[in-house]
Write an enzyme that holds these catalytic residues in place. Structure first.
Site, mmCIF file in Angstrom:
data_model
loop_
_atom_site.group_PDB
_atom_site.id
_atom_site.type_symbol
_atom_site.label_atom_id
_atom_site.label_comp_id
_atom_site.label_asym_id
_atom_site.label_seq_id
_atom_site.Cartn_x
_atom_site.Cartn_y
_atom_site.Cartn_z
ATOM 1 N N SER A 176 6.033 -5.069 -6.288
ATOM 2 C CA SER A 176 7.198 -5.872 -6.728
ATOM 3 C C SER A 176 6.811 -6.701 -7.959
ATOM 4 O O SER A 176 7.637 -6.929 -8.853
ATOM 5 C CB SER A 176 7.690 -6.781 -5.601
ATOM 6 O OG SER A 176 6.693 -7.717 -5.221
ATOM 7 N N ASP A 222 0.861 -1.196 0.000
ATOM 8 C CA ASP A 222 0.000 0.000 0.000
ATOM 9 C C ASP A 222 0.891 1.237 0.000
ATOM 10 O O ASP A 222 0.772 2.128 -0.825
ATOM 11 C CB ASP A 222 -0.880 0.001 1.253
ATOM 12 C CG ASP A 222 -1.758 -1.243 1.333
ATOM 13 O OD1 ASP A 222 -1.690 -1.936 2.358
ATOM 14 O OD2 ASP A 222 -2.461 -1.530 0.348
ATOM 15 N N GLY A 276 2.399 -9.788 -4.245
ATOM 16 C CA GLY A 276 1.525 -8.632 -4.085
ATOM 17 C C GLY A 276 1.315 -7.837 -5.358
ATOM 18 O O GLY A 276 0.825 -8.357 -6.347
ATOM 19 N N GLU A 277 1.680 -6.533 -5.296
ATOM 20 C CA GLU A 277 1.360 -5.670 -6.436
ATOM 21 C C GLU A 277 2.583 -4.928 -6.961
ATOM 22 O O GLU A 277 2.939 -5.016 -8.137
ATOM 23 C CB GLU A 277 0.287 -4.652 -6.021
ATOM 24 C CG GLU A 277 -0.055 -3.638 -7.101
ATOM 25 C CD GLU A 277 -1.382 -2.937 -6.870
ATOM 26 O OE1 GLU A 277 -2.265 -3.496 -6.188
ATOM 27 O OE2 GLU A 277 -1.544 -1.827 -7.395
ATOM 28 N N TYR A 289 5.493 -14.374 0.492
ATOM 29 C CA TYR A 289 4.818 -14.504 1.784
ATOM 30 C C TYR A 289 5.201 -15.849 2.385
ATOM 31 O O TYR A 289 5.553 -16.775 1.645
ATOM 32 C CB TYR A 289 3.293 -14.454 1.575
ATOM 33 C CG TYR A 289 2.791 -13.210 0.893
ATOM 34 C CD1 TYR A 289 2.258 -13.244 -0.393
ATOM 35 C CD2 TYR A 289 2.881 -11.961 1.516
ATOM 36 C CE1 TYR A 289 1.820 -12.100 -1.030
ATOM 37 C CE2 TYR A 289 2.436 -10.802 0.880
ATOM 38 C CZ TYR A 289 1.915 -10.876 -0.390
ATOM 39 O OH TYR A 289 1.488 -9.733 -1.018
HETATM 40 O O1 TRH Z 1 4.604 -6.076 0.638
HETATM 41 P P1 TRH Z 1 3.535 -6.606 -0.251
HETATM 42 O O2 TRH Z 1 3.067 -7.966 0.019
HETATM 43 O O3 TRH Z 1 2.295 -5.601 -0.194
HETATM 44 C C1 TRH Z 1 0.963 -6.101 -0.316
HETATM 45 C C2 TRH Z 1 0.527 -5.933 -1.756
HETATM 46 O O4 TRH Z 1 0.695 -4.611 -2.186
HETATM 47 C C3 TRH Z 1 -0.948 -6.313 -1.882
HETATM 48 O O5 TRH Z 1 -1.401 -6.008 -3.194
HETATM 49 C C4 TRH Z 1 -1.773 -5.553 -0.883
HETATM 50 O O6 TRH Z 1 -3.105 -6.005 -0.951
HETATM 51 C C5 TRH Z 1 -1.232 -5.783 0.492
HETATM 52 O O7 TRH Z 1 0.136 -5.330 0.550
HETATM 53 C C6 TRH Z 1 -2.038 -5.040 1.508
HETATM 54 O O8 TRH Z 1 4.036 -6.604 -1.773
HETATM 55 P P2 TRH Z 1 4.329 -5.471 -2.811
HETATM 56 O O9 TRH Z 1 3.063 -4.919 -3.366
HETATM 57 O O10 TRH Z 1 5.313 -6.004 -3.765
HETATM 58 O O11 TRH Z 1 5.019 -4.304 -1.991
HETATM 59 C C7 TRH Z 1 6.338 -4.465 -1.521
HETATM 60 C C8 TRH Z 1 7.038 -3.120 -1.589
HETATM 61 O O12 TRH Z 1 8.286 -3.199 -0.880
HETATM 62 C C9 TRH Z 1 7.373 -2.732 -3.011
HETATM 63 O O13 TRH Z 1 7.176 -1.344 -3.193
HETATM 64 C C10 TRH Z 1 8.835 -3.077 -3.123
HETATM 65 C C11 TRH Z 1 9.319 -2.737 -1.736
HETATM 66 N N1 TRH Z 1 10.572 -3.379 -1.329
HETATM 67 C C12 TRH Z 1 11.641 -2.547 -1.069
HETATM 68 O O14 TRH Z 1 11.544 -1.327 -1.235
HETATM 69 N N2 TRH Z 1 12.815 -3.097 -0.654
HETATM 70 C C13 TRH Z 1 12.953 -4.444 -0.488
HETATM 71 O O15 TRH Z 1 14.050 -4.914 -0.113
HETATM 72 C C14 TRH Z 1 11.838 -5.306 -0.779
HETATM 73 C C15 TRH Z 1 11.987 -6.778 -0.636
HETATM 74 C C16 TRH Z 1 10.630 -4.739 -1.193
#
Ligand code: TRH
Length: 390
Positions: free
Chosen positions: A284, A17, A281-282, A209
């Site tokens: 990444s 988010d 998620g979204e 996850y």
């Molecule tokens: O962390 P997430 O599982 O977030 C989830 C999803 O957004 C999902 O759609 C939503 O419903 C839920 O939250 C509530 O996965 P996501 O979306 O990939 O977000 C991870 C963020 O972290 C992304 O912007 C990349 C960032 N990131 C870093 O900045 N540094 C890192 O080392 C890593 C591993 C990730």
């Protein structure tokens, strides 16, 4: 005076988010010269993405964005912005709703001007066809005379598109240029404490996850006929990974490197260094597609396995023009990885996918090329708001 935009983000859990909203806020402020304020309730999560953020401050300026703490009793702004982005439909503070009702009572003609905010509900990304019928749909708020529209990110021109900064692909190509890449990758990995990778090793990033399928995946990699080095962000399933480390005597082909959680600005480089990226998620998930390297997506888990429909919808688009050799092993492995009830099939599914690496690399390149021909989400959002009818 640049138009003002307010983005409101309530963190549900994990990082996405905050990750999506920060990425959008930065792009709008720095590429569209907008006066952007990101209101967010969970400063600690945002700080993982932006280490410079001071979580003790209620309001601060970072990267040309004003970041302000969001609470449900937040005082309404002294003047309304041109656009209010209600991220993931989490709603506006009750104090804002009361002020909007006062300023824009129902059944009164509100002129379309800079003082009449356009309320955008930014939805979660989906590949499902139905979002195209809902994207851009009007949803006037009860008891407030304001335009409100749904905005659905997606993979087609009939959706809200995908977040992609203007210089992202040029930066990726510069990082991965032939003369530059070996040194750039080595320097980046050494910063993470990863050195001396054997040239024949498959380098995989694993951002997932916690799932009962994780030990089975690590076992399958340990049994690989050739070396696999896995970059594992420190936040990923620490207990499960430690248990696997303790109980697995022969690691044989697999070397696990636990790496720090990187600032969001560095995360793309992690993906650009790897031969294969496991994402979730979204945000990444989208960034792995821009990396133009093979990736496997783990959707955010939903009750009754509803996330599997989202996985299938994406696979259908992703594989539409894929080489035939991938049309079974990639969806098969992705479904197993997203459905722990099928964990017993994971090792076989991985072996069937792993041998299709040339086809997988071609698909990832072609897909990124195809997507990059589309306008990005920020552009579509700015255009949508500029052309608002209501
Ligand atoms: O962390 P997430 O599982 O977030 C989830 C999803 O957004 C999902 O759609 C939503 O419903 C839920 O939250 C509530 O996965 P996501 O979306 O990939 O977000 C991870 C963020 O972290 C992304 O912007 C990349 C960032 N990131 C870093 O900045 N540094 C890192 O080392 C890593 C591993 C990730």
């Amino acid at each position: 005076m640049p138009a003002s935009w307010h983005i409101l983000c309530r963190v549900v859990d994990h990082y996405g988010d905050a990750g999506v909203c920060w990425r959008l806020a930065r792009q709008l402020a720095n590429e569209y010269d907008l006066d952007v304020t990101l209101f967010i309730d969970d400063a600690a999560t945002l700080q993982r993405l932006i280490p410079a953020l001071d979580t003790t401050q209620n309001r601060q300026r970072i990267d040309n964005v004003t970041v302000q703490r969001l609470t449900d009793t937040l005082t309404p702004p002294s003047s309304w912005p041109e656009v209010i982005v209600d991220a993931f439909g989490s709603g506006l503070p009750s104090t804002w709703l009361a002020a909007l009702e006062r300023d824009f009572p129902p059944l009164t003609a509100t002129p379309k001007n800079a003082n009449t905010p356009h309320w955008i509900v930014l939805e979660y990304l989906s590949a499902e066809p139905w979002i195209e019928t809902m994207h851009g749909a009007a949803s006037p708020p009860p008891s407030i005379e304001l335009p409100r529209h749904f905005f659905f990110p997606g993979f087609t021109e009939a959706s809200g598109g995908l977040l992609r900064e203007k210089n992202l692909l040029d930066e990726r190509d510069a990082f991965r240029s032939l003369e530059h890449f070996p040194d750039a990758r080595r320097a980046f990995l050494e910063r993470l404490g990863v050195e001396a990778l054997p040239p024949e090793a498959l380098l995989v990033s694993l951002f997932c996850y916690d799932t009962p399928a994780l030990p089975a995946l690590l076992d399958a990699w340990a049994a690989s006929p050739s070396p696999i080095h896995c970059l594992l962000p420190e936040t990923v399933a620490p207990k499960t990974v430690q248990q696997w480390r303790n109980t697995t005597t022969t690691r044989s082909a697999l070397t696990l490197h636990t790496v720090p959680f990187l600032p969001q600005a560095d995360f793309d480089r992690l993906l650009w260094c790897c031969d294969l990226n496991f994402v979730r998620g979204e945000d990444s998930f989208v960034r792995a597609q821009w990396a133009a390297r093979p990736f496997v997506w783990q959707a955010y888990r939903q009750n009754e396995y509803a996330h599997l429909a989202k996985v299938d919808a994406f696979l259908q688009r992703y594989l539409a023009d894929a080489p035939d050799a991938l049309k079974t092993p990639l969806p098969d492995f992705t479904r197993v990885w997203n459905d722990e009830r099928q964990t017993s099939r994971l090792a076989d599914a991985w072996r069937s996918l792993a041998v299709q690496r040339p086809a997988f690399k071609k698909l990832a390149r072609d897909w990124a090329q195809q997507l990059s021909a589309q306008t990005d989400l920020a552009q579509r959002l700015v255009t949508f708001c500029a052309n608002r009818e209501a």
